[in-house]
Design a protein around this motif. Structure first.
Motif, PDB file in Angstrom:
ATOM      1  N   LYS A   1      17.826   1.413 -56.109  1.00 21.98           N
ATOM      2  CA  LYS A   1      17.987   2.517 -55.162  1.00 21.98           C
ATOM      3  C   LYS A   1      18.338   3.775 -55.940  1.00 21.98           C
ATOM      4  O   LYS A   1      18.872   3.689 -57.037  1.00 21.98           O
ATOM      5  CB  LYS A   1      19.161   2.170 -54.235  1.00 21.98           C
ATOM      6  CG  LYS A   1      19.266   2.995 -52.986  1.00 21.98           C
ATOM      7  CD  LYS A   1      20.347   2.363 -52.084  1.00 21.98           C
ATOM      8  CE  LYS A   1      20.467   3.093 -50.770  1.00 21.98           C
ATOM      9  NZ  LYS A   1      21.214   4.291 -50.796  1.00 21.98           N
TER      10      LYS A   1
ATOM     11  N   LYS B   1       8.347   7.974 -42.458  1.00 23.83           N
ATOM     12  CA  LYS B   1       7.760   7.557 -43.741  1.00 23.83           C
ATOM     13  C   LYS B   1       8.496   8.247 -44.887  1.00 23.83           C
ATOM     14  O   LYS B   1       9.152   9.258 -44.668  1.00 23.83           O
ATOM     15  CB  LYS B   1       6.284   7.975 -43.765  1.00 23.83           C
ATOM     16  CG  LYS B   1       5.408   7.180 -42.824  1.00 23.83           C
ATOM     17  CD  LYS B   1       3.945   7.512 -43.098  1.00 23.83           C
ATOM     18  CE  LYS B   1       3.101   7.189 -41.870  1.00 23.83           C
ATOM     19  NZ  LYS B   1       1.871   8.003 -41.822  1.00 23.83           N
TER      20      LYS B   1
ATOM     21  N   GLU C   1      15.808   8.897 -45.712  1.00 21.19           N
ATOM     22  CA  GLU C   1      15.448   7.533 -46.116  1.00 21.19           C
ATOM     23  C   GLU C   1      16.128   6.485 -45.236  1.00 21.19           C
ATOM     24  O   GLU C   1      15.694   5.341 -45.177  1.00 21.19           O
ATOM     25  CB  GLU C   1      15.803   7.315 -47.596  1.00 21.19           C
ATOM     26  CG  GLU C   1      14.790   7.982 -48.522  1.00 21.19           C
ATOM     27  CD  GLU C   1      15.200   7.986 -49.990  1.00 21.19           C
ATOM     28  OE1 GLU C   1      14.338   8.239 -50.828  1.00 21.19           O
ATOM     29  OE2 GLU C   1      16.386   7.746 -50.289  1.00 21.19           O
ATOM     30  N   LYS C   2      17.202   6.880 -44.566  1.00 19.77           N
ATOM     31  CA  LYS C   2      17.879   5.943 -43.660  1.00 19.77           C
ATOM     32  C   LYS C   2      17.208   5.864 -42.294  1.00 19.77           C
ATOM     33  O   LYS C   2      17.480   4.961 -41.510  1.00 19.77           O
ATOM     34  CB  LYS C   2      19.331   6.376 -43.467  1.00 19.77           C
ATOM     35  CG  LYS C   2      20.188   6.117 -44.678  1.00 19.77           C
ATOM     36  CD  LYS C   2      21.666   6.036 -44.292  1.00 19.77           C
ATOM     37  CE  LYS C   2      22.513   6.072 -45.526  1.00 19.77           C
ATOM     38  NZ  LYS C   2      23.384   7.257 -45.572  1.00 19.77           N
ATOM     39  N   GLU C   3      16.356   6.841 -41.988  1.00 19.48           N
ATOM     40  CA  GLU C   3      15.663   6.849 -40.695  1.00 19.48           C
ATOM     41  C   GLU C   3      14.445   5.937 -40.807  1.00 19.48           C
ATOM     42  O   GLU C   3      13.471   6.281 -41.461  1.00 19.48           O
ATOM     43  CB  GLU C   3      15.202   8.269 -40.334  1.00 19.48           C
ATOM     44  CG  GLU C   3      16.310   9.294 -40.276  1.00 19.48           C
ATOM     45  CD  GLU C   3      17.174   9.150 -39.036  1.00 19.48           C
ATOM     46  OE1 GLU C   3      16.704   8.552 -38.039  1.00 19.48           O
ATOM     47  OE2 GLU C   3      18.330   9.616 -39.066  1.00 19.48           O
ATOM     48  N   GLU C   4      14.527   4.791 -40.127  1.00 17.37           N
ATOM     49  CA  GLU C   4      13.462   3.815 -40.335  1.00 17.37           C
ATOM     50  C   GLU C   4      12.114   4.226 -39.757  1.00 17.37           C
ATOM     51  O   GLU C   4      11.074   3.756 -40.188  1.00 17.37           O
ATOM     52  CB  GLU C   4      13.885   2.447 -39.801  1.00 17.37           C
ATOM     53  CG  GLU C   4      14.759   1.735 -40.825  1.00 17.37           C
ATOM     54  CD  GLU C   4      15.537   0.577 -40.236  1.00 17.37           C
ATOM     55  OE1 GLU C   4      15.222   0.157 -39.107  1.00 17.37           O
ATOM     56  OE2 GLU C   4      16.462   0.106 -40.921  1.00 17.37           O
ATOM     57  N   HIS C   5      12.150   5.132 -38.771  1.00 20.49           N
ATOM     58  CA  HIS C   5      10.884   5.528 -38.145  1.00 20.49           C
ATOM     59  C   HIS C   5      10.144   6.590 -38.948  1.00 20.49           C
ATOM     60  O   HIS C   5       9.036   6.968 -38.608  1.00 20.49           O
ATOM     61  CB  HIS C   5      11.123   6.012 -36.717  1.00 20.49           C
ATOM     62  CG  HIS C   5      12.035   7.208 -36.630  1.00 20.49           C
ATOM     63  ND1 HIS C   5      13.405   7.100 -36.718  1.00 20.49           N
ATOM     64  CD2 HIS C   5      11.780   8.522 -36.505  1.00 20.49           C
ATOM     65  CE1 HIS C   5      13.935   8.308 -36.614  1.00 20.49           C
ATOM     66  NE2 HIS C   5      12.979   9.199 -36.495  1.00 20.49           N
TER      67      HIS C   5
END
Ligand SMILES: Nc1ncnc2c1ncn2[C@@H]1O[C@H](COP(=O)(O)OP(=O)(O)O)[C@@H](O)[C@H]1O
Ligand SMILES: [Mg+2]
Lengths: 225, 268
Positions: free
Chosen positions: A108, B167, B161-165
């Motif tokens: 990461k 790209k 990057e934490k927002e899964e929806h």
């Protein structure tokens, strides 16, 4: 009849007394005999303090029992408990030991504002960017650039080290010792480096290759058992 | 079903609104149906940059609060014959007037009708940011070659990057002054891209014509001669999936070009 009971075997060593305790008899029987034997063997009160090492075999002492044993030994003149060693640990202790000793691999990039905390050693595959923080109970190994903050040995382990492919940190901390980046710009070195606490209790950064000499136990899993 | 792209940065004044206006216009020029959404409630200015401020009747908060339909609030850009629309932000409310759930619903609705929904995000990482990213499928992070802007971009990328929806976000570096980079007075592109480790979508020179164009309500892409215009058009084509090599400005900087190619998978 005291002859047939032999739940406690005493051996004198250069470190004091080693007591092997039977692990099959009841706790009460053991305590009674321990008391008797220690009274019998009591040296004269003038002598120096002798430390007593207890080996409890497959018996597990609860914290209360352990306290009772310590009190009993302390109650005898010039005796003190040096260590209590058992073959058994509780599951919690085992898990805790595992958590604190395992190497945790993380792939990461630790970005500004992010904090990564592991109990054991951290193996980070990626960078720590400025403003990012990594914290480990043990060592920190970074396959990438360290440009943020790294804190190794966060529970007080001064032997912990921090190694990185590119060492350009904002701040380094090991145990409770801290150092920050110099205010002037240093030239980028193309060498892996490591940071550790030296004899003067300061964090120094040096070539990675020195670690083998400085911390010979670094890779031995049993190092903290 | 279209795609929703949020344009964000963390730091203010780096060119989010300019980028939204120009990419939207460029996509419309390429024949796509585009809707621009200004989520900078209380500080709207996408309408000004687009030259549409005089035509606003309803705004985003009116839609969310049910005072009108989305269709009614959309401002049509007459230059593009049914290709380009703007949903303006409210000027009188503040950011808490809208929730992320409401934004998502609104953007989903717009995606039915448009190929691209471009969402102009306010500065910061608070409510306004959360609203702006709620309905997005993709993100473009805008930065300038300054340490503080790059730091904020890094922070925003971490959050995205934490927002899964959403790209993996892509990068636009804006306001590059080649002479400053050459003298080492500005971060160079390689340094920024390596540091942020996300794909580079494009770079835009610092160009006073950009400011002039914005002041006139005519996005710079409408001027085919300017370098900034070409850069924005190229970014638009990359958004459509074409592989367009980096142009002009980047060729002036030796070495950068070859290194950047691999970010687009360009074969030479
Ligand atoms: N490439 C550029 N060259 C010159 N000026 C620019 C450029 N991009 C943006 N600007 C100017 O910078 C200012 C801030 O841009 P804006 O898009 O409003 O930023 P943000 O929306 O991120 O706050 C505006 O005055 C704009 O005209
Ligand atoms: Mg703006």
């Amino acid at each position: 009849m005291s002859k047939q009971r032999s739940y406690v075997t005493i051996k004198g060593t250069k470190d004091g007394l080693t007591l092997h305790l039977d692990d099959m008899c009841s706790y009460e029987e053991l305590m009674t005999e321990l008391d008797e034997k220690l009274t019998l063997n009591a040296a004269d009160a003038e002598g120096p303090l002798v430390s007593v090492h207890l080996k409890t075999g497959n018996r597990y002492f609860t914290p209360t029992q352990e306290e009772e044993v310590r009190a009993l030994v302390r109650g005898k003149k010039n005796l003190v408990v040096g260590s209590i060693e058992s073959n058994v640990v509780t599951k919690e202790e085992a898990y805790e030991w595992k958590r604190k000793n395992e190497i945790v691999p993380v792939a990461k990039i630790i970005r500004s504002g992010q904090v990564l905390h592991v109990e054991g050693d951290l193996l980070l595959i990626g960078d720590v960017n400025p403003g990012g923080t990594v914290i480990a109970g043990g060592n920190i190994f970074i396959l990438g650039a360290l440009r943020g903050i790294a804190h190794a040995g966060c529970y007080g382990n001064k032997e912990a080290v921090i190694a990185a492919s590119v060492m350009k940190p904002m701040q380094l901390r090991i145990s409770d010792v801290m150092n920050r980046a110099p205010d002037y710009k240093t030239e980028e070195r193309n060498e892996m480096e490591c940071a550790y606490i030296d004899d003067t209790n300061q964090i120094v950064v040096d070539r990675l290759q020195l670690l083998t000499h400085l911390r010979p136990n670094l890779t031995r899993i049993e190092r903290r058992l | 079903m279209g795609e929703a792209i949020v344009i964000t940065s963390g730091k203010g004044g780096v060119g989010k609104t300019t980028t939204t206006a120009n990419l939207g216009t460029a996509l419309a020029l390429l024949g796509k149906r585009v809707c621009l959404v200004d989520t900078d409630i209380g500080l709207r200015n996408l309408d000004v940059v687009m030259g549409l401020e005089n035509r606003i009747i309803y705004d985003l908060v009116d839609v969310v609060e049910g005072r009108c339909t989305v269709q009614k609030a959309l401002v049509k850009d007459k230059r593009f014959d049914d290709k380009l629309y703007l949903l303006p932000a409210a000027q009188t409310s503040d950011k808490s007037a809208v929730t992320p759930e409401q934004m998502k619903q609104l953007v989903d609705e717009l995606k039915q009708d448009y190929d691209y929904v471009l969402i102009d995000c306010p500065a910061g990482i608070e409510q306004g940011y959360k609203n702006a990213v709620a309905g997005a499928d993709e993100a473009i992070v805008v930065t300038t070659p300054e340490v503080s802007a790059v730091r904020d971009a890094d922070r925003i990328i971490g959050l995205l990057e934490k927002e899964e929806h959403i790209k993996p976000p892509r990068l636009v570096i804006n306001r590059i002054r080649s002479h400053m980079v050459k003298n080492g007075d500005m971060l160079d592109i390689d340094e920024i891209v390596m540091h942020l480790s996300i794909d580079l979508l494009g770079i835009i020179a610092d160009d006073e014509n950009v400011i002039k164009a914005s002041n006139n309500g005519e996005p710079i892409v409408l001027d085919p001669a300017s370098k900034a215009s070409i850069a924005y058009r190229n970014i638009a084509r990359r958004i459509l999936g074409e592989s367009v090599p980096l142009q002009t400005l980047e060729e002036e900087q030796k070495g950068v070009f070859s290194k950047l190619k691999k970010f687009f998978g360009v074969r030479s």
